[in-house]
Design a protein around this motif. Structure first.
Motif, mmCIF file in Angstrom:
data_model
loop_
_atom_site.group_PDB
_atom_site.id
_atom_site.type_symbol
_atom_site.label_atom_id
_atom_site.label_comp_id
_atom_site.label_asym_id
_atom_site.label_seq_id
_atom_site.Cartn_x
_atom_site.Cartn_y
_atom_site.Cartn_z
ATOM 1 N N ILE A 184 -9.446 -61.153 -90.760
ATOM 2 C CA ILE A 184 -9.042 -62.149 -91.758
ATOM 3 C C ILE A 184 -10.189 -62.422 -92.733
ATOM 4 O O ILE A 184 -10.000 -62.479 -93.942
ATOM 5 C CB ILE A 184 -8.583 -63.443 -91.072
ATOM 6 C CG1 ILE A 184 -7.238 -63.221 -90.373
ATOM 7 C CG2 ILE A 184 -8.462 -64.577 -92.083
ATOM 8 C CD1 ILE A 184 -6.805 -64.383 -89.514
ATOM 9 N N VAL A 185 -11.400 -62.594 -92.186
ATOM 10 C CA VAL A 185 -12.561 -62.852 -93.031
ATOM 11 C C VAL A 185 -12.811 -61.675 -93.965
ATOM 12 O O VAL A 185 -13.057 -61.848 -95.176
ATOM 13 C CB VAL A 185 -13.802 -63.135 -92.167
ATOM 14 C CG1 VAL A 185 -15.059 -63.219 -93.035
ATOM 15 C CG2 VAL A 185 -13.627 -64.445 -91.398
ATOM 16 N N TYR A 186 -12.740 -60.482 -93.418
ATOM 17 C CA TYR A 186 -12.977 -59.278 -94.224
ATOM 18 C C TYR A 186 -11.948 -59.139 -95.340
ATOM 19 O O TYR A 186 -12.296 -58.941 -96.516
ATOM 20 C CB TYR A 186 -12.943 -58.046 -93.311
ATOM 21 C CG TYR A 186 -12.778 -56.738 -94.048
ATOM 22 C CD1 TYR A 186 -13.765 -56.261 -94.900
ATOM 23 C CD2 TYR A 186 -11.613 -55.978 -93.882
ATOM 24 C CE1 TYR A 186 -13.607 -55.057 -95.573
ATOM 25 C CE2 TYR A 186 -11.451 -54.779 -94.548
ATOM 26 C CZ TYR A 186 -12.444 -54.317 -95.396
ATOM 27 O OH TYR A 186 -12.292 -53.135 -96.051
ATOM 28 N N CYS A 187 -10.661 -59.254 -94.998
ATOM 29 C CA CYS A 187 -9.604 -59.084 -95.997
ATOM 30 C C CYS A 187 -9.648 -60.189 -97.049
ATOM 31 O O CYS A 187 -9.411 -59.933 -98.241
ATOM 32 C CB CYS A 187 -8.241 -59.066 -95.304
ATOM 33 S SG CYS A 187 -7.933 -57.582 -94.320
ATOM 34 N N THR A 188 -9.966 -61.410 -96.617
ATOM 35 C CA THR A 188 -10.058 -62.522 -97.569
ATOM 36 C C THR A 188 -11.209 -62.307 -98.542
ATOM 37 O O THR A 188 -11.052 -62.482 -99.763
ATOM 38 C CB THR A 188 -10.242 -63.854 -96.828
ATOM 39 O OG1 THR A 188 -9.129 -64.063 -95.945
ATOM 40 C CG2 THR A 188 -10.340 -65.014 -97.809
ATOM 41 N N ALA A 189 -12.374 -61.927 -98.011
ATOM 42 C CA ALA A 189 -13.539 -61.685 -98.863
ATOM 43 C C ALA A 189 -13.275 -60.532 -99.834
ATOM 44 O O ALA A 189 -13.627 -60.606 -101.024
ATOM 45 C CB ALA A 189 -14.764 -61.385 -98.006
ATOM 46 N N LEU A 190 -12.629 -59.487 -99.341
ATOM 47 C CA LEU A 190 -12.334 -58.332 -100.188
ATOM 48 C C LEU A 190 -11.345 -58.707 -101.293
ATOM 49 O O LEU A 190 -11.534 -58.346 -102.462
ATOM 50 C CB LEU A 190 -11.762 -57.198 -99.338
ATOM 51 C CG LEU A 190 -11.564 -55.847 -100.031
ATOM 52 C CD1 LEU A 190 -12.902 -55.277 -100.484
ATOM 53 C CD2 LEU A 190 -10.864 -54.864 -99.092
ATOM 54 N N THR A 191 -10.317 -59.462 -100.938
ATOM 55 C CA THR A 191 -9.310 -59.864 -101.920
ATOM 56 C C THR A 191 -9.913 -60.772 -102.992
ATOM 57 O O THR A 191 -9.640 -60.613 -104.191
ATOM 58 C CB THR A 191 -8.142 -60.574 -101.221
ATOM 59 O OG1 THR A 191 -7.548 -59.690 -100.268
ATOM 60 C CG2 THR A 191 -7.077 -61.003 -102.231
ATOM 61 N N LEU A 192 -10.735 -61.734 -102.570
ATOM 62 C CA LEU A 192 -11.367 -62.639 -103.533
ATOM 63 C C LEU A 192 -12.299 -61.883 -104.474
ATOM 64 O O LEU A 192 -12.349 -62.162 -105.684
ATOM 65 C CB LEU A 192 -12.138 -63.732 -102.791
ATOM 66 C CG LEU A 192 -11.285 -64.769 -102.045
ATOM 67 C CD1 LEU A 192 -12.177 -65.727 -101.266
ATOM 68 C CD2 LEU A 192 -10.391 -65.535 -103.011
ATOM 69 N N THR A 193 -13.036 -60.910 -103.928
ATOM 70 C CA THR A 193 -13.935 -60.111 -104.762
ATOM 71 C C THR A 193 -13.163 -59.311 -105.803
ATOM 72 O O THR A 193 -13.522 -59.278 -106.986
ATOM 73 C CB THR A 193 -14.762 -59.150 -103.881
ATOM 74 O OG1 THR A 193 -15.517 -59.906 -102.928
ATOM 75 C CG2 THR A 193 -15.699 -58.313 -104.725
ATOM 76 N N VAL A 194 -12.086 -58.673 -105.359
ATOM 77 C CA VAL A 194 -11.268 -57.868 -106.263
ATOM 78 C C VAL A 194 -10.609 -58.748 -107.324
ATOM 79 O O VAL A 194 -10.583 -58.392 -108.515
ATOM 80 C CB VAL A 194 -10.202 -57.087 -105.465
ATOM 81 C CG1 VAL A 194 -9.173 -56.465 -106.397
ATOM 82 C CG2 VAL A 194 -10.865 -56.016 -104.613
ATOM 83 N N CYS A 195 -10.086 -59.902 -106.918
ATOM 84 C CA CYS A 195 -9.439 -60.802 -107.881
ATOM 85 C C CYS A 195 -10.444 -61.335 -108.904
ATOM 86 O O CYS A 195 -10.125 -61.440 -110.101
ATOM 87 C CB CYS A 195 -8.770 -61.957 -107.143
ATOM 88 S SG CYS A 195 -7.244 -61.494 -106.278
#
Length: 211
Positions: A89-100
């Protein structure tokens, strides 16, 4: 969870590939997003219409983001305990926020902040649909449900449901983004391990004695 742990996790789960792919999409939108996709319009007697590339490119970003769930440890993640799921969850959230954040910044510089907000909103909606597609159809078909939704947006553009063309302040489109993302995240969270655990922990109803 430490920074090096997260980097190692990202390496195994295609973090670098996802970032490169989504960055390319953002740059393509910034450079060529205003170019129209020539399409025949239904009921127009053969007259062609066009949809700007930047309205549809967020779908590619969403599919790239869903690929972060795949990798050498995908099967292990699905069977992992709650600690592993929190890590994911932490990884996917961080990745999504970075991409957005990168997509918004690039699009805002190219076409204005409102365009950047609409781009991010489309990414979130299609990400939710991509996650649902992963759960229902498998990782290799993460694009299937998002692509199906494009048919309505392309052939019937500009309608009230078209979140790719609605203004950044359109509350209905943001509600769709929240619902789609919630559905997708819930679908991914419902792994076979979690479903099995949920059913096994349910206690049978206590029957009252009739004596």
């Amino acid at each position: 969870m430490t920074g090096p742990d997260l980097l190692r996790y990202a390496k195994v789960h295609r973090g670098g590939t996802v970032l490169v792919g989504t960055a390319v999409v953002a740059l393509l939108s910034a450079l060529f997003g205003g170019t129209n996709i020539a399409l025949p319009s239904i009921g127009s007697g053969g007259v062609s219409t066009g949809v700007p590339y930047r309205q549809e490119l967020p779908l590619l970003t969403a599919v790239f983001l869903s690929a972060a769930l795949d990798g050498a440890m995908a099967a292990h993640d699905a069977m992992g305990a709650s600690t592993m799921h929190r890590f994911r969850i932490v990884y996917c959230t961080a990745l999504t926020l970075t991409v957005c954040a990168f997509s918004f910044g690039t699009e805002a510089l190219a076409d204005g902040p409102e365009s950047g907000a609409v781009f991010v909103r489309s990414v979130l909606i299609w990400l939710g649909l991509a996650l649902l597609s992963v759960r229902l159809l498998g990782q290799q078909l993460s694009w299937a449900i998002p692509l199906t939704s494009v048919l309505f947006l392309v052939w019937y553009p500009g309608n009230w449901w078209d979140w790719t063309a609605s203004p950044a302040t359109d509350l209905f489109s943001w509600a769709v983004a929240a619902i789609a993302l919630a559905v997708g995240v819930t679908a991914i969270a419902a792994t076979p391990w979690r479903r099995k655990t949920s059913f096994s922990t349910r206690k049978p109803p206590v029957r009252k004695s009739t004596v």
